[in-house]
Design an enzyme around this catalytic site. Sequence first.
Site, PDB file in Angstrom:
ATOM      1  N   TYR A  27       0.785  -6.226  -3.614  1.00 44.94           N
ATOM      2  CA  TYR A  27       0.785  -7.688  -3.632  1.00 44.94           C
ATOM      3  C   TYR A  27       1.793  -8.281  -4.620  1.00 44.94           C
ATOM      4  O   TYR A  27       2.814  -8.835  -4.227  1.00 44.94           O
ATOM      5  CB  TYR A  27      -0.617  -8.208  -3.970  1.00 44.94           C
ATOM      6  CG  TYR A  27      -1.668  -7.862  -2.974  1.00 44.94           C
ATOM      7  CD1 TYR A  27      -1.829  -8.625  -1.830  1.00 44.94           C
ATOM      8  CD2 TYR A  27      -2.529  -6.786  -3.177  1.00 44.94           C
ATOM      9  CE1 TYR A  27      -2.819  -8.335  -0.905  1.00 44.94           C
ATOM     10  CE2 TYR A  27      -3.531  -6.483  -2.253  1.00 44.94           C
ATOM     11  CZ  TYR A  27      -3.667  -7.257  -1.128  1.00 44.94           C
ATOM     12  OH  TYR A  27      -4.635  -6.959  -0.223  1.00 44.94           O
ATOM     13  N   LYS A  62      -9.247 -12.121  -7.413  1.00 43.68           N
ATOM     14  CA  LYS A  62     -10.527 -12.236  -6.721  1.00 43.68           C
ATOM     15  C   LYS A  62     -11.639 -12.730  -7.646  1.00 43.68           C
ATOM     16  O   LYS A  62     -12.651 -13.247  -7.177  1.00 43.68           O
ATOM     17  CB  LYS A  62     -10.906 -10.901  -6.083  1.00 43.68           C
ATOM     18  CG  LYS A  62      -9.856 -10.341  -5.115  1.00 43.68           C
ATOM     19  CD  LYS A  62      -9.337 -11.374  -4.146  1.00 43.68           C
ATOM     20  CE  LYS A  62      -8.298 -10.916  -3.152  1.00 43.68           C
ATOM     21  NZ  LYS A  62      -7.074 -10.320  -3.681  1.00 43.68           N
ATOM     22  N   TYR A  69       1.776  -3.556   5.502  1.00 44.64           N
ATOM     23  CA  TYR A  69       0.810  -3.767   4.413  1.00 44.64           C
ATOM     24  C   TYR A  69       0.608  -2.487   3.601  1.00 44.64           C
ATOM     25  O   TYR A  69       0.336  -1.423   4.170  1.00 44.64           O
ATOM     26  CB  TYR A  69      -0.545  -4.217   4.986  1.00 44.64           C
ATOM     27  CG  TYR A  69      -1.609  -4.304   3.926  1.00 44.64           C
ATOM     28  CD1 TYR A  69      -1.764  -5.459   3.170  1.00 44.64           C
ATOM     29  CD2 TYR A  69      -2.425  -3.214   3.632  1.00 44.64           C
ATOM     30  CE1 TYR A  69      -2.722  -5.521   2.166  1.00 44.64           C
ATOM     31  CE2 TYR A  69      -3.377  -3.269   2.629  1.00 44.64           C
ATOM     32  CZ  TYR A  69      -3.521  -4.421   1.900  1.00 44.64           C
ATOM     33  OH  TYR A  69      -4.457  -4.481   0.899  1.00 44.64           O
TER      34      TYR A  69
HETATM   35  C1  PLP Z   1      -5.907 -10.013  -2.757  1.00 50.31           C
HETATM   36  C2  PLP Z   1      -4.693 -10.028  -3.602  1.00 50.31           C
HETATM   37  C3  PLP Z   1      -3.654 -10.956  -3.362  1.00 50.31           C
HETATM   38  C4  PLP Z   1      -3.634 -11.892  -2.191  1.00 50.31           C
HETATM   39  O1  PLP Z   1      -4.503 -12.976  -2.349  1.00 50.31           O
HETATM   40  P1  PLP Z   1      -5.150 -13.626  -1.057  1.00 50.31           P
HETATM   41  O2  PLP Z   1      -6.080 -14.637  -1.580  1.00 50.31           O
HETATM   42  O3  PLP Z   1      -5.840 -12.495  -0.338  1.00 50.31           O
HETATM   43  O4  PLP Z   1      -4.072 -14.190  -0.224  1.00 50.31           O
HETATM   44  C5  PLP Z   1      -2.578 -10.974  -4.228  1.00 50.31           C
HETATM   45  N1  PLP Z   1      -2.506 -10.112  -5.255  1.00 50.31           N
HETATM   46  C6  PLP Z   1      -3.462  -9.196  -5.511  1.00 50.31           C
HETATM   47  C7  PLP Z   1      -3.268  -8.277  -6.648  1.00 50.31           C
HETATM   48  C8  PLP Z   1      -4.597  -9.130  -4.692  1.00 50.31           C
HETATM   49  O5  PLP Z   1      -5.530  -8.210  -4.956  1.00 50.31           O
END
Ligand code: PLP
Length: 334
Positions: free
Chosen positions: A289, A49, A263
Amino acid sequence: MHLARFPRAHFAHLPTPLEAAPRLGEALGGVNLFVKRDDCTGLAGGGNKTRKLEFLVGEALARGADTLVTQGAVQSNHVRQTAAAAARFGLACEVILETRTGSKAEDYNENGNVLLDRLLGAALRTVPGGSDMNAALEETAQAVRDRGGKPYVIPGGGSNAIGALGYADCARELMVQADAMGLKIDQIVTATGSAGTQAGLVAGLAVVGADVPVLGIGVRAPRPTQEGNVFKLAQETAALLGHPDRVAREQVVADCDYVGEGYGLVDQAVIEALKLAARTEGLLLDPVYSGKAMKGLIALAAQGRFECRTVVFLHTGGAQGLFGYQSELEGKLA
Ligand SMILES: *Cc1c(COP(=O)(O)O)cnc(C)c1O
């Protein structure tokens, strides 16, 4: 691609390293594996992010905002990084957390990213799973306006075309690194959730004319929804960069077969992925993720999909969330 056209606040540690991961590649059955270390972007623990926030905060500052307003799941890495970016520029940060996984565990609700959000000074409000999060964002923004503040609303995951510019830039950065190393990349693999990361990568690669396929491993939505979201945002991002017709539908591929129960829900294959990355390369992945993306990479590699191929795994970060999953992981790490 001319990114200086866009307001940007500089705080990410860039370029992030592109590292060989030979022991993990061997464990995957002979993949020439490299890891793009976007877990090392430097902002309060880092993660993907941060690149998006450089452009989002740049625009917020250009508009004279005094408050960042955003939303996410309880253990959102996006919220943590937004809270840190706000602190760094003296902005207030108003957050709406969605109890999306339904977990009542104390570590999930108070430790990990939540502890850090509080430490960073964000104002947190929690709403039930399934709430209309866009409406909640607008409500919060209106409350800021009503008390005389100037809100800047950042969508979940920072995933709009402005935020995705961060990953268009990452695509450019990765190609520069690969060229300098003489590395021919066959495949990029990344987790895909709110879509901005994959969309930005696809748009950036298309705009610079590098034909490297990107595979998104879905963490939430089914494939048609996920690919649709990524494609739409990739098109918007390419349009913002001045190339509206550059992204083709075939360039957007998401494999959503590794979501598991849903999720933020952890299964044994995710735990095995966390362990494998940690024990072969000392890499800390997260349960929501990057661990799910690695679960997918492991399964696809076992099918022979990447044999003798050069694969770049984009490490999007998230290890801070591990501490929110202590009760889930306890006893399963042997
Ligand atoms: C938000 C996030 C993602 C996914 O990325 P997007 O841009 O939302 O598709 C992947 N890995 C981590 C650790 C995240 O925090």
